[in-house]
Design a protein around this motif. Structure first.
Motif, PDB file in Angstrom:
ATOM      1  N   CYS A 122      31.550  41.755  40.856  1.00  0.00           N
ATOM      2  CA  CYS A 122      31.070  43.074  40.423  1.00  0.00           C
ATOM      3  C   CYS A 122      30.013  43.612  41.382  1.00  0.00           C
ATOM      4  N   ARG A 148      37.920  46.698  47.327  1.00  0.00           N
ATOM      5  CA  ARG A 148      37.789  46.796  45.866  1.00  0.00           C
ATOM      6  C   ARG A 148      39.080  46.379  45.171  1.00  0.00           C
ATOM      7  N   GLU A 149      40.216  46.748  45.746  1.00  0.00           N
ATOM      8  CA  GLU A 149      41.504  46.351  45.168  1.00  0.00           C
ATOM      9  C   GLU A 149      41.656  44.830  45.195  1.00  0.00           C
ATOM     10  N   HIS A 166      39.382  43.402  42.641  1.00  0.00           N
ATOM     11  CA  HIS A 166      39.908  43.648  41.302  1.00  0.00           C
ATOM     12  C   HIS A 166      40.959  42.600  40.933  1.00  0.00           C
ATOM     13  N   ARG A 213      39.192  39.427  40.190  1.00  0.00           N
ATOM     14  CA  ARG A 213      38.479  39.545  38.915  1.00  0.00           C
ATOM     15  C   ARG A 213      39.454  39.321  37.749  1.00  0.00           C
TER      16      ARG A 213
END
Length: 87
Positions: free
Chosen positions: A54, A65-66, A69, A72
């Protein structure tokens, strides 16, 4: 933008954390929950790594970010699996 080295380091940490958590999950299934300390440590490590993702996402570009993600989601799935099994 997050540096490539920091991204690679975080992705490696994610993979290591997932591997450790998966091993603890398998062990706890076999040992009838005699290894609670390591199981709890794996859950804590999953949460810490999730928080690191995060934090990194704030300075990442769209592609990074992808990737974060996807990692995550894997961490959350393992965390949910372990929580639902209980210890």
């Amino acid at each position: 933008m997050a540096t490539r080295e920091s991204m690679e380091s975080l992705i490696q940490k994610c993979e290591d954390t997932l591997r450790f958590a998966q091993n603890q999950y398998k062990e706890s299934s076999l040992q009838q929950h005699y290894n609670n300390d390591d199981y709890t440590a794996a859950l804590q490590q999953l949460e810490e790594t999730y928080q690191d993702i995060c934090t990194m996402a704030h300075s990442a570009n769209a592609q990074q970010r992808e990737q974060l993600h996807r990692m995550r989601l894997q961490l959350q799935q393992q965390q949910n699996t372990m929580i639902l099994q209980g210890y």
